[in-house]
Motif scaffolding. Structure first.
Motif, PDB file in Angstrom:
ATOM      1  N   GLU A  62      22.690  60.628  39.117  1.00  0.00           N
ATOM      2  CA  GLU A  62      23.204  61.385  37.979  1.00  0.00           C
ATOM      3  C   GLU A  62      24.691  61.690  38.134  1.00  0.00           C
ATOM      4  OE1 GLU A  62      20.703  64.772  37.037  1.00  0.00           O
ATOM      5  OE2 GLU A  62      19.675  63.466  35.609  1.00  0.00           O
ATOM      6  N   GLU A  63      25.123  61.899  39.361  1.00  0.00           N
ATOM      7  CA  GLU A  63      26.552  62.136  39.603  1.00  0.00           C
ATOM      8  C   GLU A  63      27.355  60.893  39.243  1.00  0.00           C
ATOM      9  OE1 GLU A  63      30.025  63.928  40.282  1.00  0.00           O
ATOM     10  OE2 GLU A  63      28.082  64.928  40.250  1.00  0.00           O
ATOM     11  N   LYS A  64      26.827  59.736  39.594  1.00  0.00           N
ATOM     12  CA  LYS A  64      27.481  58.474  39.220  1.00  0.00           C
ATOM     13  C   LYS A  64      27.574  58.381  37.699  1.00  0.00           C
ATOM     14  CE  LYS A  64      26.780  53.484  39.317  1.00  0.00           C
ATOM     15  NZ  LYS A  64      25.889  52.389  39.726  1.00  0.00           N
ATOM     16  N   PHE A  65      26.495  58.697  37.007  1.00  0.00           N
ATOM     17  CA  PHE A  65      26.484  58.676  35.541  1.00  0.00           C
ATOM     18  C   PHE A  65      27.529  59.645  34.989  1.00  0.00           C
ATOM     19  CE2 PHE A  65      24.910  60.725  31.639  1.00  0.00           C
ATOM     20  CZ  PHE A  65      24.889  59.635  30.781  1.00  0.00           C
ATOM     21  N   ALA A  66      27.556  60.867  35.520  1.00  0.00           N
ATOM     22  CA  ALA A  66      28.494  61.880  35.031  1.00  0.00           C
ATOM     23  C   ALA A  66      29.945  61.461  35.268  1.00  0.00           C
ATOM     24  CB  ALA A  66      28.216  63.216  35.713  1.00  0.00           C
ATOM     25  N   THR A  67      30.206  60.948  36.448  1.00  0.00           N
ATOM     26  CA  THR A  67      31.567  60.527  36.784  1.00  0.00           C
ATOM     27  C   THR A  67      32.041  59.389  35.882  1.00  0.00           C
ATOM     28  OG1 THR A  67      31.263  61.175  39.085  1.00  0.00           O
ATOM     29  CG2 THR A  67      33.025  59.602  38.637  1.00  0.00           C
ATOM     30  N   MET A  68      31.165  58.442  35.665  1.00  0.00           N
ATOM     31  CA  MET A  68      31.564  57.267  34.886  1.00  0.00           C
ATOM     32  C   MET A  68      31.608  57.524  33.385  1.00  0.00           C
ATOM     33  SD  MET A  68      29.876  54.230  37.112  1.00  0.00           S
ATOM     34  CE  MET A  68      30.939  52.972  36.426  1.00  0.00           C
ATOM     35  N   THR A  69      30.999  58.611  32.924  1.00  0.00           N
ATOM     36  CA  THR A  69      30.986  58.890  31.489  1.00  0.00           C
ATOM     37  C   THR A  69      31.806  60.118  31.102  1.00  0.00           C
ATOM     38  OG1 THR A  69      28.936  60.188  31.663  1.00  0.00           O
ATOM     39  CG2 THR A  69      28.721  57.825  31.143  1.00  0.00           C
ATOM     40  N   GLN A  70      32.405  60.794  32.073  1.00  0.00           N
ATOM     41  CA  GLN A  70      33.075  62.067  31.766  1.00  0.00           C
ATOM     42  C   GLN A  70      34.212  61.938  30.755  1.00  0.00           C
ATOM     43  OE1 GLN A  70      34.346  63.655  35.472  1.00  0.00           O
ATOM     44  NE2 GLN A  70      36.063  62.266  35.694  1.00  0.00           N
ATOM     45  N   ARG A  71      34.921  60.866  30.757  1.00  0.00           N
ATOM     46  CA  ARG A  71      36.052  60.756  29.827  1.00  0.00           C
ATOM     47  C   ARG A  71      35.640  60.246  28.452  1.00  0.00           C
ATOM     48  NH1 ARG A  71      39.151  55.692  32.636  1.00  0.00           N
ATOM     49  NH2 ARG A  71      37.482  54.223  32.262  1.00  0.00           N
ATOM     50  N   TYR A  72      34.354  59.886  28.298  1.00  0.00           N
ATOM     51  CA  TYR A  72      33.876  59.353  27.025  1.00  0.00           C
ATOM     52  C   TYR A  72      32.966  60.320  26.279  1.00  0.00           C
ATOM     53  CZ  TYR A  72      35.391  55.017  29.205  1.00  0.00           C
ATOM     54  OH  TYR A  72      36.124  54.053  29.830  1.00  0.00           O
ATOM     55  N   ASP A  73      33.018  61.597  26.626  1.00  0.00           N
ATOM     56  CA  ASP A  73      32.082  62.575  26.067  1.00  0.00           C
ATOM     57  C   ASP A  73      31.881  62.481  24.558  1.00  0.00           C
ATOM     58  OD1 ASP A  73      31.484  63.556  28.518  1.00  0.00           O
ATOM     59  OD2 ASP A  73      32.745  65.329  28.361  1.00  0.00           O
TER      60      ASP A  73
END
Length: 128
Positions: A62-73
């Motif tokens: 989930e951290e990987k998901f959050a990191t990779m999607t944080q700028r595309y909210d």
């Protein structure tokens, strides 16, 4: 880009209850994938050490998901978030805590089992 932090459940447009059910469903499917019968499944799914290990490893996904999607909210459709989330968490099915699982799945052979005072010889019973 949003200044607030968006949670995984928000990105996937899920209620907290749906999110928890999704995690539990994933854990149950993983437990099925590492066991060979209902007895083993019950022992693995109920084991607190395995559950703790699973949740720690799942949190890394989930951290990987959050990191990779944080700028595309605000720029990604929910369906794309869901697909990418599935990609990030699917790796759980490729890992397992071998030492924990071996300890849980051990079976002991006994020379007999006494049932209502009658000895039944030469059978293997799961004594765990």
């Amino acid at each position: 880009m949003s200044t607030k932090t968006t949670t995984t459940a928000q990105k996937l447009q899920m209620t907290a209850e749906d999110y928890e059910n999704m995690i539990f469903g994933s854990y149950a499917r993983w437990c099925e994938s590492v066991t060979i019968n209902a007895r083993e499944f019950q022992k693995v799914i109920a084991n607190s050490a395995v559950n703790k290990w699973y949740l720690m490893e799942y949190a890394k996904c989930e951290e990987k998901f959050a990191t990779m999607t944080q700028r595309y909210d605000e720029n990604i459709p929910v369906k794309d978030y869901q697909t990418f989330y599935n990609d990030c968490t699917y790796g759980m099915f490729n890992i397992r805590p071998t030492a924990l699982l071996q300890e849980i799945k051990k079976t002991r052979a006994v020379s007999y089992l006494k049932v209502h005072g009658v000895k039944i010889p030469s059978l293997t019973f799961n004594q765990n």
